[in-house]
Design a protein around this motif. Structure first.
Motif: not given
Length: 427
Positions: A284-287, A291-310
Motif C-alpha cells: 500500500x502506498x500514497x501521499x 498541485x494535481x487538480x490545478x495541473x489538470x486544469x482545475x482550481x487549486x485544490x488540496x488532495x491526499x490518497x493511497x492505493x493498495x494492491x489486492x
C-alpha cells in the motif's frame, strides 16, 4: 490446428475457489472505510490518454513504457487506466464535486492495467483499492488515512507483518531546490550510476533515490538529503502527521529516500511494506498531491490518497495463513429430494427457508440422482447439513436433517418445524 484460447499473459482468472477470499477482503475493506465516513465512487476503466500524460507525467515509466494505449474508431487516443487517482480527479472535476472548497472523502475498487513483465504479485491486469480526499489541507487527514490502513491490517490479522515507511517531499518550491542540488551531485558521479539512473538524472532525478542497484545506492549515501531542503510549512505539516501517529501508537520508520513513483506527490508520502512477499514488498502506498487538480486544469485544490494492491494482500493472507477457515464452507444446507413429488415439494420448502432465514446459503440438488449420488454432491458442497425429502417423508409430513461434518445422528422433524430447527442449528 487452431490455437487453444487462453487468457492474456499477466491477466488472470479468479476462479470460484478463490473468490470467497476476494469477497472477504473486499467486504472487510468496505466495512473499515464505511466506519470512517468514506463514500464509494466508480470510474470507467478507459480514459483519454492525455489524462495520464498530464497527471502522472510524460517521463515516468508508466507513461513511457507501461500503458495500454490505442486509437479508437474516431482516432482518439485512449488508455486502459494504469492507476486510479487521475481518473478520480477527472471525475470530481467534471461533476463539480470539489467546487467551492467542498470536501470529498472517496474510495474506489477495480482493475488497473500496466504492460509489465508478469511475476508473482505483479500482473498486467491487477486490482486496487484507492482512497482520495479533497479540500482538507491539514496533517490530520494524512494521519487519518494511515490510521485507516492500520485498522485494516488489524482486521485482516496482518498488522505484525507490515511496516510503515514515512517521508515528506515538501512543497513544489522546496522540492525544486532539492532537485537542483541532487542533479548537481548525481552529474558529478554520473559514470558510476546504473543505466536507468543515468536516464532519470535528466528526466526524473528523484526516482534515482528508488534505485535498487547496489553501486548507485552506495553513491546516494553521500547525496544531499531532502529533509535539509524542506520549507517551514512542510516541516510543520510533517511534524503534525507524526504527532498524530505517535498519539495513536502507530509505529513507523522514517525513510528519506521514499519518493513514490509518480510526479504528482508533495509533502507527506508513505508506504506499507512487508518482507513476506519477496521482491514485491510494497502492499500500500500514497501521499499528498496538492498541485494535481490545478495541473489538470482545475482550481487549486488540496488532495491526499493511497492505493493498495489486492493481489498482493490476498497473497499475503494466504502466505501468513490468515484466511478465515469459514471461507472454505460455501453452502450451509444441501437439499436432497428423491422422486418427482419430493422434488416439487423441495422447491417450495427451499423458498420458504430462504424467506424465513435470509442469510442461509441453501443449495437444492439439481439433476436428480440416487440417494448415494446426491449425498456425494452434498458432501462436496461443503454444507454442514443435508435435508432429506422422499416419498416416506412426504407421507409423514416430515423431513430428515443429517449432519455432514460431525458424528451426530440424523434427526427427523415435522415440516412445519423445519425453519425453526434450521435457525437453531445454523447459529
Amino acid at each position: 490446428m487452431s490455437k487453444t484460447l487462453q487468457a492474456i499473459r499477466g491477466m488472470n482468472d479468479t476462479l470460484p475457489a478463490q473468490t470467497p477470499l476476494w469477497r472477504y477482503f473486499e467486504q472487510t475493506v468496505a466495512g473499515v472505510l464505511d466506519s470512517y465516513g468514506y463514500q464509494q465512487i466508480r470510474m470507467p476503466v478507459v480514459e483519454f490518454t492525455e489524462l495520464f500524460r498530464r497527471s502522472i507525467g510524460e517521463v515516468t515509466d508508466i507513461v513511457e513504457k507501461e500503458m495500454y494505449t490505442f486509437a479508437d474508431r474516431n482516432g482518439d487516443s485512449l488508455t486502459l487506466r494504469p492507476e486510479g487517482t487521475a481518473s478520480c480527479v477527472r471525475a470530481v472535476m467534471e461533476h463539480g464535486l470539489i467546487n467551492n472548497g467542498l470536501v470529498q472523502k472517496l474510495w474506489y475498487i477495480g482493475p488497473m492495467f500496466r504492460h509489465e513483465r508478469p511475476q508473482k504479485g505483479r500482473y498486467r491486469q491487477f486490482h486496487q483499492v484507492g482512497v482520495e480526499v479533497f479540500n482538507l489541507p491539514g496533517p490530520d487527514i494524512d494521519a487519518e488515512l494511515i490510521l485507516l490502513t492500520w485498522r485494516l491490517w488489524h482486521a485482516l490479522g496482518i498488522a505484525d507483518s507490515v511496516t510503515l515507511e514515512l517521508n515528506s517531499l515538501g512543497t513544489s518550491e522546496s522540492r525544486a531546490a532539492y532537485r537542483a542540488a541532487l542533479v548537481d551531485y548525481l552529474n558529478g558521479h554520473f559514470d558510476q550510476l546504473d543505466e536507468d539512473s543515468q536516464r532519470r538524472v535528466a528526466t526524473n532525478p528523484l526516482r534515482v533515490l528508488d534505485s535498487k542497484d547496489e553501486r548507485t545506492q552506495a553513491i546516494l549515501a553521500a547525496a544531499p538529503k531532502l529533509e535539509d531542503y524542506l520549507d517551514e510549512e512542510s516541516t510543520s505539516h510533517f511534524a503534525g502527521v507524526r504527532a498524530r501517529l505517535d498519539a495513536a501508537g502507530v509505529p513507523y520508520v522514517l525513510n528519506n529516500r521514499l519518493v513514490r513513483g509518480l510526479d504528482y506527490y508533495s509533502k507527506t508520502v508513505f508506504e506499507w511494506t512487508t518482507d513476506k512477499l519477496g521482491a514485491q514488498g510494497t502492499v500500500c502506498g500514497g501521499g499528498r498531491y496538492d498541485g494535481l487538480v490545478e495541473t489538470m486544469g482545475g482550481k487549486p485544490t488540496t488532495g491526499v490518497g493511497f492505493a493498495m494492491g489486492i493481489e498482493r494482500l490476498i497473497l499475503m493472507l494466504e502466505t501468513l495463513g490468515k484466511v478465515p477457515p469459514q471461507l472454505a464452507q460455501q453452502v450451509d444446507v444441501y437439499f436432497c429430494a428423491f422422486g418427482e413429488a419430493a422434488e416439487l415439494a423441495a422447491v417450495q420448502w427451499a423458498e420458504r427457508i430462504r424467506d424465513a432465514l435470509p442469510g442461509v446459503r441453501l443449495q437444492v440438488n439439481a439433476g436428480g440422482g440416487s440417494f448415494k449420488s446426491q449425498f456425494k454432491k452434498a458432501d462436496r458442497s461443503t454444507a454442514a447439513y443435508a435435508l432429506i425429502l422422499g416419498e416416506h417423508e412426504l407421507d409423514n409430513n416430515c423431513i430428515g436433517i443429517k449432519p455432514l461434518r460431525t458424528e451426530d445422528e440424523q434427526q427427523t422433524v415435522a415440516l412445519d418445524e423445519l425453519t425453526d430447527k434450521l435457525a437453531t442449528l445454523l447459529v
